[in-house]
Design an enzyme around this catalytic site. Structure first.
Site, mmCIF file in Angstrom:
data_model
loop_
_atom_site.group_PDB
_atom_site.id
_atom_site.type_symbol
_atom_site.label_atom_id
_atom_site.label_comp_id
_atom_site.label_asym_id
_atom_site.label_seq_id
_atom_site.Cartn_x
_atom_site.Cartn_y
_atom_site.Cartn_z
ATOM 1 N N CYS A 158 0.835 -1.205 0.000
ATOM 2 C CA CYS A 158 0.000 0.000 0.000
ATOM 3 C C CYS A 158 0.865 1.249 0.000
ATOM 4 O O CYS A 158 1.404 1.648 1.041
ATOM 5 C CB CYS A 158 -0.926 -0.011 1.207
ATOM 6 S SG CYS A 158 -1.948 1.462 1.339
ATOM 7 N N CYS A 166 -0.535 4.061 2.242
ATOM 8 C CA CYS A 166 -0.327 3.830 3.668
ATOM 9 C C CYS A 166 1.112 4.096 4.083
ATOM 10 O O CYS A 166 1.375 4.686 5.137
ATOM 11 C CB CYS A 166 -0.671 2.387 4.035
ATOM 12 S SG CYS A 166 -2.271 1.800 3.465
ATOM 13 N N ASP A 167 2.067 3.660 3.271
ATOM 14 C CA ASP A 167 3.462 3.589 3.711
ATOM 15 C C ASP A 167 4.430 4.480 2.951
ATOM 16 O O ASP A 167 5.601 4.591 3.340
ATOM 17 C CB ASP A 167 3.954 2.138 3.606
ATOM 18 C CG ASP A 167 3.133 1.185 4.454
ATOM 19 O OD1 ASP A 167 2.620 1.627 5.496
ATOM 20 O OD2 ASP A 167 3.000 0.013 4.076
#
Length: 305
Positions: A131, A134-135
């Site tokens: 992701c 997300c990261d």
């Protein structure tokens, strides 16, 4: 208590199905194990959903979720382990709890497929991610590798360029599978490089994080080592259908088979969105599936009355 319908999964399809069923004055429960929106929450910019030039996945998720309370949809937190068909009613097992309903709408979606190479699981969350939204911010000023050649790989590769010094996309073929508009953006981005006709053989690192990746050219067989600070994997999807494996409603790969009315071969059990056996898995198609299922559940219940 027996619900008229239980929707399992709160992605765009599940929320739409719950909305349509709730507007039909049915008693609806929406079972989710995380934030409303599902995979949509992992998308930075959505540009192909009608009504919005661009919108973030989390923002669209909340816009879809907000009307549900108005129509009496009950939000239930739970991780569904099994769905049982008892004929006149269906039972959903979630941990120590169970819920009964006249009908079920399966909207559990799909999950990212693993590459399946040494180091992938060992360095998960230590340099291996699925992701970018997300990261990505954790990988500022690093060289990153993206595995895959479809829409998700290219789109998330472009997204990562706002953080990374360089993003390299490795693909087993000599051309991408992504939409042309995404390909054009990637080819025009100075921060993106490509390694063609190649696959990842091993992800390597130290006790802290990923440091390098072995990459094999599938035509020559040559294996070379490249230094990367992070690896983002986008090599396809697998259905989230283990909870229905005993019902006989899936193909061999686990995708649920339905007709055009979202009906499975089990009376009163419907399936929508990415868990279905279908060609196109998009937010818009999930929403369409959800609308059909929400209406068909109403039709089914009134016919049974």
């Amino acid at each position: 208590m027996i619900y008229d319908t239980l929707v399992i999964g709160s992605g765009p399809g599940g929320m739409t199905a719950a909305l349509y069923a709730g507007r039909s004055n049915l008693n609806v429960g929406l079972i989710e194990q995380g934030a409303p929106g599902g995979q949509m929450n992992n998308t930075s910019d959505i540009e192909n959903y009608p009504g919005f030039e661009t919108i973030s996945g989390p923002d669209l998720s909340m816009k879809m979720y907000e009307p549900l309370e108005k129509f009496g949809v009950e939000n239930i937190y739970g991780i569904v382990e099994r769905v049982e068909d008892h004929g006149d009613f269906k039972r959903v097992i979630a941990g120590d709890d169970h819920y009964d309903a006249k009908t079920i709408i399966l909207a559990t979606g799909a999950k990212h497929r693993l590459v399946g190479v040494p180091g992938e699981q060992e360095y998960n969350s230590r340099g291996v991610s699925y992701c970018a939204v997300c990261d990505g911010a954790f990988f500022r000023n690093q060289d990153l590798l993206v595995i895959g050649g479809g829409d998700s790989a290219v789109e998330e590769g472009i997204y990562l360029t706002q953080f990374a010094d360089k993003v390299t996309i490795v693909h087993r073929r000599d051309e991408l599978r992504a939409q042309k508009i995404l390909q054009d953006r990637a080819f025009a981005n100075d921060k993106i490089d490509f390694i063609w006709d190649s696959v990842v053989e091993e992800i390597k690192g130290d006790d802290v994080k990923v440091r390098s990746v072995d990459i094999k050219n599938v035509k020559t067989g040559e294996v070379t080592n490249h230094e990367f600070g992070g690896v983002f994997v986008y090599v396809g999807l697998d259905p989230v259908s283990s909870m229905i494996s005993d019902l006989g409603i899936t193909d061999q790969a686990g995708w649920v088979i339905t007709d055009e009315k979202m009906r499975t071969n089990r009376s009163g059990i419907f399936a929508i969105g990415d868990i279905r056996q279908k060609d196109l898995r998009q937010i818009a198609t999930a929403v369409g599936d959800g609308a059909i299922a929400g209406q068909e559940v109403y039709n089914y219940i009134t016919e049974q009355a």
